[in-house]
Scaffold this motif. Sequence first.
Motif, PDB file in Angstrom:
ATOM      1  N   ASP A  71      22.963  32.642 -43.085  1.00  0.00           N
ATOM      2  CA  ASP A  71      22.613  31.572 -44.040  1.00  0.00           C
ATOM      3  C   ASP A  71      23.141  31.898 -45.430  1.00  0.00           C
ATOM      4  O   ASP A  71      23.654  31.021 -46.132  1.00  0.00           O
ATOM      5  N   ALA A  72      23.025  33.178 -45.828  1.00  0.00           N
ATOM      6  CA  ALA A  72      23.541  33.581 -47.130  1.00  0.00           C
ATOM      7  C   ALA A  72      25.060  33.430 -47.176  1.00  0.00           C
ATOM      8  O   ALA A  72      25.616  32.987 -48.190  1.00  0.00           O
ATOM      9  N   ASN A 118      13.018  40.654 -35.206  1.00  0.00           N
ATOM     10  CA  ASN A 118      13.363  41.006 -36.585  1.00  0.00           C
ATOM     11  C   ASN A 118      14.872  41.113 -36.774  1.00  0.00           C
ATOM     12  O   ASN A 118      15.413  40.674 -37.789  1.00  0.00           O
ATOM     13  N   ARG A 170      26.832  31.294 -45.364  1.00  0.00           N
ATOM     14  CA  ARG A 170      27.105  29.850 -45.391  1.00  0.00           C
ATOM     15  C   ARG A 170      26.972  29.280 -46.796  1.00  0.00           C
ATOM     16  O   ARG A 170      27.696  28.367 -47.186  1.00  0.00           O
ATOM     17  N   SER A 171      26.035  29.839 -47.560  1.00  0.00           N
ATOM     18  CA  SER A 171      25.785  29.291 -48.892  1.00  0.00           C
ATOM     19  C   SER A 171      26.942  29.552 -49.856  1.00  0.00           C
ATOM     20  O   SER A 171      27.102  28.817 -50.837  1.00  0.00           O
ATOM     21  N   HIS A 208      16.204  37.669 -36.911  1.00  0.00           N
ATOM     22  CA  HIS A 208      15.798  37.055 -38.177  1.00  0.00           C
ATOM     23  C   HIS A 208      16.717  37.516 -39.306  1.00  0.00           C
ATOM     24  O   HIS A 208      17.187  36.702 -40.105  1.00  0.00           O
ATOM     25  N   HIS A 209      16.995  38.813 -39.348  1.00  0.00           N
ATOM     26  CA  HIS A 209      17.882  39.347 -40.394  1.00  0.00           C
ATOM     27  C   HIS A 209      19.306  38.833 -40.227  1.00  0.00           C
ATOM     28  O   HIS A 209      19.978  38.513 -41.218  1.00  0.00           O
ATOM     29  N   LYS A 269      25.923  21.964 -41.181  1.00  0.00           N
ATOM     30  CA  LYS A 269      25.626  23.391 -40.997  1.00  0.00           C
ATOM     31  C   LYS A 269      26.574  23.938 -39.937  1.00  0.00           C
ATOM     32  O   LYS A 269      26.629  23.444 -38.818  1.00  0.00           O
ATOM     33  N   ASN A 307      20.233  35.967 -38.826  1.00  0.00           N
ATOM     34  CA  ASN A 307      20.259  34.561 -39.229  1.00  0.00           C
ATOM     35  C   ASN A 307      20.164  34.402 -40.740  1.00  0.00           C
ATOM     36  O   ASN A 307      20.819  33.526 -41.317  1.00  0.00           O
ATOM     37  N   SER A 308      19.384  35.255 -41.387  1.00  0.00           N
ATOM     38  CA  SER A 308      19.293  35.208 -42.851  1.00  0.00           C
ATOM     39  C   SER A 308      20.638  35.556 -43.486  1.00  0.00           C
ATOM     40  O   SER A 308      21.064  34.914 -44.456  1.00  0.00           O
ATOM     41  N   ALA A 309      21.312  36.563 -42.941  1.00  0.00           N
ATOM     42  CA  ALA A 309      22.617  36.955 -43.464  1.00  0.00           C
ATOM     43  C   ALA A 309      23.642  35.832 -43.270  1.00  0.00           C
ATOM     44  O   ALA A 309      24.457  35.562 -44.159  1.00  0.00           O
ATOM     45  N   LYS A 323      27.116  29.810 -35.878  1.00  0.00           N
ATOM     46  CA  LYS A 323      27.328  31.224 -36.198  1.00  0.00           C
ATOM     47  C   LYS A 323      28.794  31.603 -36.075  1.00  0.00           C
ATOM     48  O   LYS A 323      29.366  32.205 -36.987  1.00  0.00           O
TER      49      LYS A 323
END
Length: 95
Positions: A57-58, A47, A60-61, A50-51, A71, A53-55, A74
């Motif tokens: 990705d956000a 978890n 990167r966006s 996962h959090h 891409k 990697n989600s952060a 990290k």
Amino acid sequence: RTALAPRDTAARRKGKARRGRGKARNEGLLSKQKRSRRMKANDRERNRMHHLNSALDALRSVLPTFPDDAKLTKIETLRFAHNYIWALTQSLRLA
């Protein structure tokens, strides 16, 4: 032995017998507890990653990248974000 440390063999045998029996009886229980703790720790780590990697990705966006399909890794993402924030700060200071 000295008078300060009397030899009480009956108490020793009783304690050893308890430890021995208790260990054999609870070995299965300890194994289950260890397995359960390991599974919970693995879930927490999964978890956490996962959090993270989600952060990333956000992040990167919102960073401007020139090849839009590339891409960033990290570490590249973090370094680019640091440099981007520094550049924006400098432009605000000059303005």
